[in-house]
Design a protein around this motif. Structure first.
Motif, PDB file in Angstrom:
ATOM      1  N   SER A 148       0.677  -1.167  -0.175  1.00  0.00           N
ATOM      2  CA  SER A 148       0.036   0.016   0.144  1.00  0.00           C
ATOM      3  C   SER A 148       0.819   1.379   0.055  1.00  0.00           C
ATOM      4  O   SER A 148       0.690   2.187  -0.626  1.00  0.00           O
ATOM      5  N   SER A 149       2.001   1.249   0.694  1.00  0.00           N
ATOM      6  CA  SER A 149       2.809   2.436   0.894  1.00  0.00           C
ATOM      7  C   SER A 149       3.745   2.541  -0.627  1.00  0.00           C
ATOM      8  O   SER A 149       3.781   3.702  -1.113  1.00  0.00           O
ATOM      9  N   CYS A 150       3.976   1.510  -1.222  1.00  0.00           N
ATOM     10  CA  CYS A 150       4.586   1.628  -2.717  1.00  0.00           C
ATOM     11  C   CYS A 150       3.442   2.182  -3.566  1.00  0.00           C
ATOM     12  O   CYS A 150       3.778   3.072  -4.323  1.00  0.00           O
ATOM     13  N   VAL A 151       2.368   1.471  -3.494  1.00  0.00           N
ATOM     14  CA  VAL A 151       1.273   1.973  -4.663  1.00  0.00           C
ATOM     15  C   VAL A 151       0.957   3.371  -4.449  1.00  0.00           C
ATOM     16  O   VAL A 151       0.562   4.132  -5.423  1.00  0.00           O
ATOM     17  N   ASP A 152       0.697   3.790  -3.210  1.00  0.00           N
ATOM     18  CA  ASP A 152       0.314   5.300  -2.966  1.00  0.00           C
ATOM     19  C   ASP A 152       1.558   6.070  -3.682  1.00  0.00           C
ATOM     20  O   ASP A 152       1.239   7.225  -4.393  1.00  0.00           O
ATOM     21  N   ARG A 153       2.805   5.787  -3.650  1.00  0.00           N
ATOM     22  CA  ARG A 153       3.835   6.720  -4.079  1.00  0.00           C
ATOM     23  C   ARG A 153       3.716   6.633  -5.679  1.00  0.00           C
ATOM     24  O   ARG A 153       3.925   7.391  -6.096  1.00  0.00           O
ATOM     25  N   TRP A 154       3.731   5.437  -6.186  1.00  0.00           N
ATOM     26  CA  TRP A 154       3.550   5.292  -7.461  1.00  0.00           C
ATOM     27  C   TRP A 154       2.526   5.946  -8.328  1.00  0.00           C
ATOM     28  O   TRP A 154       2.501   6.475  -9.095  1.00  0.00           O
ATOM     29  N   SER A 155       1.296   5.972  -7.420  1.00  0.00           N
ATOM     30  CA  SER A 155       0.246   6.655  -8.065  1.00  0.00           C
ATOM     31  C   SER A 155       0.474   7.900  -8.030  1.00  0.00           C
ATOM     32  O   SER A 155       0.051   8.786  -9.314  1.00  0.00           O
ATOM     33  N   GLY A 156       1.155   8.910  -7.212  1.00  0.00           N
ATOM     34  CA  GLY A 156       1.474  10.177  -7.317  1.00  0.00           C
ATOM     35  C   GLY A 156       2.417  10.422  -8.312  1.00  0.00           C
ATOM     36  O   GLY A 156       2.317  11.358  -9.037  1.00  0.00           O
ATOM     37  N   GLU A 157       3.473   9.427  -8.549  1.00  0.00           N
ATOM     38  CA  GLU A 157       4.401   9.621  -9.552  1.00  0.00           C
ATOM     39  C   GLU A 157       3.653   9.573 -10.984  1.00  0.00           C
ATOM     40  O   GLU A 157       4.037  10.321 -11.958  1.00  0.00           O
ATOM     41  N   LEU A 158       2.755   8.468 -11.106  1.00  0.00           N
ATOM     42  CA  LEU A 158       2.000   8.398 -12.368  1.00  0.00           C
ATOM     43  C   LEU A 158       1.023   9.563 -12.698  1.00  0.00           C
ATOM     44  O   LEU A 158       1.070  10.254 -13.857  1.00  0.00           O
ATOM     45  N   ALA A 159       0.704  10.337 -11.487  1.00  0.00           N
ATOM     46  CA  ALA A 159      -0.356  11.561 -11.714  1.00  0.00           C
ATOM     47  C   ALA A 159       0.560  12.674 -12.445  1.00  0.00           C
ATOM     48  O   ALA A 159      -0.032  13.452 -13.071  1.00  0.00           O
ATOM     49  N   GLU A 160       1.795  12.699 -11.984  1.00  0.00           N
ATOM     50  CA  GLU A 160       2.699  13.629 -12.432  1.00  0.00           C
ATOM     51  C   GLU A 160       3.272  13.578 -13.903  1.00  0.00           C
ATOM     52  O   GLU A 160       4.062  14.355 -14.500  1.00  0.00           O
ATOM     53  N   LEU A 161       3.038  12.517 -14.514  1.00  0.00           N
ATOM     54  CA  LEU A 161       3.511  12.147 -15.787  1.00  0.00           C
ATOM     55  C   LEU A 161       2.994  13.284 -16.815  1.00  0.00           C
ATOM     56  O   LEU A 161       1.681  13.410 -16.663  1.00  0.00           O
ATOM     57  N   PRO A 162       3.852  13.844 -17.715  1.00  0.00           N
ATOM     58  CA  PRO A 162       3.229  14.937 -18.479  1.00  0.00           C
ATOM     59  C   PRO A 162       2.177  14.386 -19.347  1.00  0.00           C
ATOM     60  O   PRO A 162       2.162  13.074 -19.664  1.00  0.00           O
ATOM     61  N   ARG A 163       1.238  15.119 -19.932  1.00  0.00           N
ATOM     62  CA  ARG A 163       0.266  14.880 -20.677  1.00  0.00           C
ATOM     63  C   ARG A 163       0.810  14.235 -21.853  1.00  0.00           C
ATOM     64  O   ARG A 163      -0.126  13.559 -22.643  1.00  0.00           O
ATOM     65  N   ASP A 164       1.886  14.774 -22.364  1.00  0.00           N
ATOM     66  CA  ASP A 164       2.517  14.520 -23.730  1.00  0.00           C
ATOM     67  C   ASP A 164       3.404  13.342 -23.815  1.00  0.00           C
ATOM     68  O   ASP A 164       3.858  12.881 -24.608  1.00  0.00           O
ATOM     69  N   ALA A 165       3.120  12.616 -22.504  1.00  0.00           N
ATOM     70  CA  ALA A 165       4.196  11.308 -22.472  1.00  0.00           C
ATOM     71  C   ALA A 165       3.737  10.308 -23.494  1.00  0.00           C
ATOM     72  O   ALA A 165       2.471  10.217 -23.873  1.00  0.00           O
ATOM     73  N   PRO A 166       4.497   9.481 -24.014  1.00  0.00           N
ATOM     74  CA  PRO A 166       4.148   8.403 -25.011  1.00  0.00           C
ATOM     75  C   PRO A 166       3.238   7.365 -24.749  1.00  0.00           C
ATOM     76  O   PRO A 166       3.686   6.122 -24.962  1.00  0.00           O
ATOM     77  N   VAL A 167       2.237   7.522 -23.757  1.00  0.00           N
ATOM     78  CA  VAL A 167       1.358   6.502 -23.357  1.00  0.00           C
ATOM     79  C   VAL A 167       0.074   7.114 -23.273  1.00  0.00           C
ATOM     80  O   VAL A 167      -0.148   8.398 -22.965  1.00  0.00           O
ATOM     81  N   PRO A 168      -0.977   6.331 -23.457  1.00  0.00           N
ATOM     82  CA  PRO A 168      -2.322   6.785 -23.622  1.00  0.00           C
ATOM     83  C   PRO A 168      -2.519   7.643 -22.105  1.00  0.00           C
ATOM     84  O   PRO A 168      -2.834   6.752 -21.107  1.00  0.00           O
TER      85      PRO A 168
END
Length: 182
Positions: A20-40
């Motif tokens: 849970s502590s890991c996925v909480d951190r990862w979710s925050g990092e994913l949320a900060e991914l730029p909108r123009d990143a090459p993933v949908p």
């Protein structure tokens, strides 16, 4: 492989890092991914929402999980027919374990007569069924893991900048995340 899950997923010792502590951190990092990143972007937002829900779910922690259980990390043994090696243990959710089985031995899926999507789905459903896992929860974890893998591929190590931020691995991550969804 699916039969090993039940043997490995015993109560976790209290000193392990929690999923849970890991996925909480990862979710925050994913949320900060730029909108123009090459993933949908839709998949990024889906993974963020799923990750945040899983981070606060009591079932996300408590069982010993290997986290890297795949074909190359299982050997024939003497004391047991099969032995899992090279764990990266966490206190977590057994449903988190499915994704490595989907990204390993990729060449076999690429060569499958019915295509990659059907091959991924067949592996996914076989593992879920044999291991007695909940299909929807396993699917959610696969989506989160694959988008986190894509994120980590896009993050440059300190002092290093990639020439091209896209590659076959990103395609594989997105393909797996899409394939397990109806």
């Amino acid at each position: 492989m699916g039969g090993l899950y039940g043997l490995l997923h015993v109560p976790a010792p209290p000193q392990l890092v929690t999923l849970s502590s890991c996925v909480d951190r990862w979710s925050g990092e994913l949320a900060e991914l730029p909108r123009d990143a090459p993933v949908p972007r839709r998949q990024v937002e889906q993974a963020v929402a799923l990750g945040r829900d899983l981070a606060v779910d009591a079932a996300t922690d408590g069982r010993l999980i290997h986290t890297d259980l795949h074909y190359a990390n299982v050997l024939a043994g003497d004391r047991e027919p099969w032995l899992a090696i090279d764990p990266k243990p966490l206190s977590g959710d057994p449903h988190y374990e499915v994704a490595p089985m989907l990204w390993n031995r990729w060449d076999e899926l690429a060569a499958a007569p019915r295509g990659i999507r059907d091959g991924v789905r067949l592996r996914f459903h076989t593992i879920v069924d044999v291991a007695g896992l909940d299909e929807h929860r396993a699917r959610d974890w696969v989506v989160v893991r694959m988008l986190c893998n894509a994120l980590w591929r896009l993050q440059d190590p300190p002092g290093v900048r990639r020439q091209l931020p896209t590659d076959d691995y990103l395609t594989r991550c997105i393909t797996i995340a899409k394939s397990v969804q109806d």
